[in-house]
Design a protein around this motif. Sequence first.
Motif, short mmCIF file in Angstrom:
data_model
loop_
_atom_site.label_atom_id
_atom_site.label_comp_id
_atom_site.label_asym_id
_atom_site.label_seq_id
_atom_site.Cartn_x
_atom_site.Cartn_y
_atom_site.Cartn_z
N GLU A 239 69.86 76.65 35.39
CA GLU A 239 68.72 76.86 35.75
C GLU A 239 67.84 75.36 36.09
OE1 GLU A 239 64.53 78.59 33.51
OE2 GLU A 239 66.30 79.73 33.49
N PRO A 240 67.23 75.53 36.96
CA PRO A 240 67.04 74.20 37.17
C PRO A 240 66.04 73.87 36.14
CG PRO A 240 65.79 75.30 38.92
CD PRO A 240 67.23 76.04 38.07
N GLU A 241 65.20 72.58 36.41
CA GLU A 241 65.03 71.27 34.95
C GLU A 241 63.58 72.16 35.52
OE1 GLU A 241 63.26 67.24 33.16
OE2 GLU A 241 65.76 68.11 33.23
N ILE A 242 62.37 72.82 35.03
CA ILE A 242 61.09 72.92 35.66
C ILE A 242 60.21 71.09 35.64
CG2 ILE A 242 58.77 73.51 34.85
CD1 ILE A 242 60.58 76.15 33.26
N THR A 243 59.72 71.00 36.62
CA THR A 243 59.43 70.07 37.06
C THR A 243 58.44 69.74 38.17
OG1 THR A 243 60.98 69.52 38.98
CG2 THR A 243 61.61 68.52 37.42
N LYS A 244 57.57 68.62 38.33
CA LYS A 244 56.30 68.81 39.09
C LYS A 244 57.03 68.41 40.30
CE LYS A 244 53.79 65.12 38.93
NZ LYS A 244 53.62 64.38 39.98
N GLU A 245 55.55 69.46 40.85
CA GLU A 245 56.21 69.35 42.67
C GLU A 245 55.94 67.74 42.60
OE1 GLU A 245 53.33 71.55 45.13
OE2 GLU A 245 54.22 72.88 43.84
N LYS A 246 57.05 67.23 43.82
CA LYS A 246 57.04 65.42 44.46
C LYS A 246 55.40 65.81 45.07
CE LYS A 246 58.95 62.18 46.66
NZ LYS A 246 60.60 62.16 47.43
N VAL A 247 54.97 64.60 44.37
CA VAL A 247 53.55 64.13 45.08
C VAL A 247 54.11 62.85 46.16
CG1 VAL A 247 51.16 62.96 44.79
CG2 VAL A 247 52.34 64.22 42.75
N ILE A 248 53.43 63.37 47.59
CA ILE A 248 53.73 62.30 48.42
C ILE A 248 52.83 61.69 48.94
CG2 ILE A 248 54.15 62.36 50.79
CD1 ILE A 248 55.23 65.24 50.74
N ASP B 103 36.49 57.91 48.37
CA ASP B 103 36.56 59.34 49.37
C ASP B 103 38.25 59.07 48.64
OD1 ASP B 103 36.54 61.39 50.66
OD2 ASP B 103 37.37 60.21 52.04
N CYS B 104 39.40 57.80 48.62
CA CYS B 104 40.79 58.32 48.71
C CYS B 104 40.62 58.30 47.45
CB CYS B 104 41.14 56.60 49.16
SG CYS B 104 42.78 55.98 48.53
N SER B 105 39.77 58.08 45.99
CA SER B 105 40.33 57.98 45.12
C SER B 105 40.49 59.18 44.30
CB SER B 105 38.71 57.23 43.96
OG SER B 105 39.64 55.37 44.58
N ILE B 106 39.23 60.24 45.26
CA ILE B 106 38.74 60.92 45.42
C ILE B 106 40.02 62.36 45.52
CG2 ILE B 106 38.20 63.29 45.64
CD1 ILE B 106 36.39 61.85 43.37
N LYS B 107 40.83 61.67 47.10
CA LYS B 107 41.88 62.92 47.40
C LYS B 107 43.34 61.98 46.85
CE LYS B 107 40.29 62.46 51.97
NZ LYS B 107 39.86 62.07 52.97
N VAL B 108 43.13 61.54 46.08
CA VAL B 108 44.92 60.63 45.54
C VAL B 108 44.53 61.93 44.17
CG1 VAL B 108 46.21 59.13 44.22
CG2 VAL B 108 44.96 58.38 46.38
N TYR B 109 43.26 62.11 43.24
CA TYR B 109 43.22 62.86 42.04
C TYR B 109 43.62 63.72 43.12
CZ TYR B 109 40.20 65.64 39.60
OH TYR B 109 39.46 67.38 38.34
N GLU B 110 43.13 64.98 43.69
CA GLU B 110 43.19 66.78 44.25
C GLU B 110 44.93 66.31 44.32
OE1 GLU B 110 40.38 66.17 47.27
OE2 GLU B 110 38.53 67.22 46.04
N ASN B 111 45.35 65.03 45.46
CA ASN B 111 46.90 65.19 45.55
C ASN B 111 47.52 65.47 43.99
OD1 ASN B 111 48.69 65.06 47.63
ND2 ASN B 111 49.04 63.04 47.07
N ASN B 112 47.15 65.00 43.52
CA ASN B 112 48.25 65.20 42.45
C ASN B 112 47.62 65.55 41.03
OD1 ASN B 112 49.84 62.34 41.26
ND2 ASN B 112 47.90 61.28 42.50
N ALA B 113 46.03 66.95 42.06
CA ALA B 113 46.89 68.00 41.11
C ALA B 113 47.99 69.04 41.44
CB ALA B 113 44.98 68.65 40.97
N LYS B 114 48.95 69.12 40.99
CA LYS B 114 49.98 70.09 42.12
C LYS B 114 50.17 70.61 40.49
CE LYS B 114 50.63 68.13 45.83
NZ LYS B 114 50.38 68.05 47.03
N LYS B 115 50.72 72.40 41.07
CA LYS B 115 51.17 73.25 40.37
C LYS B 115 52.51 72.87 39.55
CE LYS B 115 47.71 76.63 41.03
NZ LYS B 115 47.36 77.50 42.37
N LEU B 116 53.65 73.27 38.49
CA LEU B 116 54.75 72.87 38.08
C LEU B 116 55.72 74.35 38.62
CD1 LEU B 116 53.94 72.24 34.18
CD2 LEU B 116 54.84 70.67 36.54
N LYS B 117 55.99 74.26 39.02
CA LYS B 117 57.06 74.86 39.89
C LYS B 117 57.98 75.64 38.31
CE LYS B 117 59.28 72.61 43.83
NZ LYS B 117 59.63 72.31 44.51
#
Length: 195
Positions: free
Chosen positions: A36-45, A181-195
């Motif tokens: 079973e693959p290790e549970i990891t965070k989605e890759k943040v681009i 604006d960039c700071s808020i977008k980076v914050y939102e971009n990092n809010a990723k769900k765990l797979k």
Amino acid sequence: MRRVRQSQVVNNFFTLASIIIISIVLTLYVKYIANEPEITKEKVIPLLCEQDTLTKYKVYNQELLNESQKALIKGYYKLEGSYQKSQSNKSVAQEFISLDEMNDYYIQAMQKKNKENIKTYLTIEYVLIEKDKNSKTSDVKRKGFYSGSIMTTFKAGEKKIFKIFTDFRLYDKDEILSRIDCSIKVYENNAKKLK
């Protein structure tokens, strides 16, 4: 003598059946459980705006970061702004832009006005940091010329969730708005769900 042979046949049958069952169980275990693959965070681009100037961030708590998005969307946040004035140069930040204007820039970037009289909320602390040649961050490798930085910290109570530090080149209100604006977008971009 014939009875011995019958019991031997029965014994061999059950041995073969046991071997087949064990083989099936081991195969299923290896295929579906052991590998079973290790549970990891989605890759943040990284976003393009992160490449404009020096931009660094840190995720303190991924689960809270994911949950904090809900508070932001509903307007359950409070802004707390301040200045970090230069010790080696004449301070100009406070004269250039007020904290009320900075608050408006954050609200504009989040596209949601904060609600009044709320008991639980996401705290967004920000500091406009003036360039200071004697500061601890002066040895940080910059992406060209800069006049100052904006550090934004997202907190739940006293727990840090996410922090972002970004430079701005000039004391230009449009540029400061774009860095917020960039700071808020980076914050939102990092809010990723765990797979």
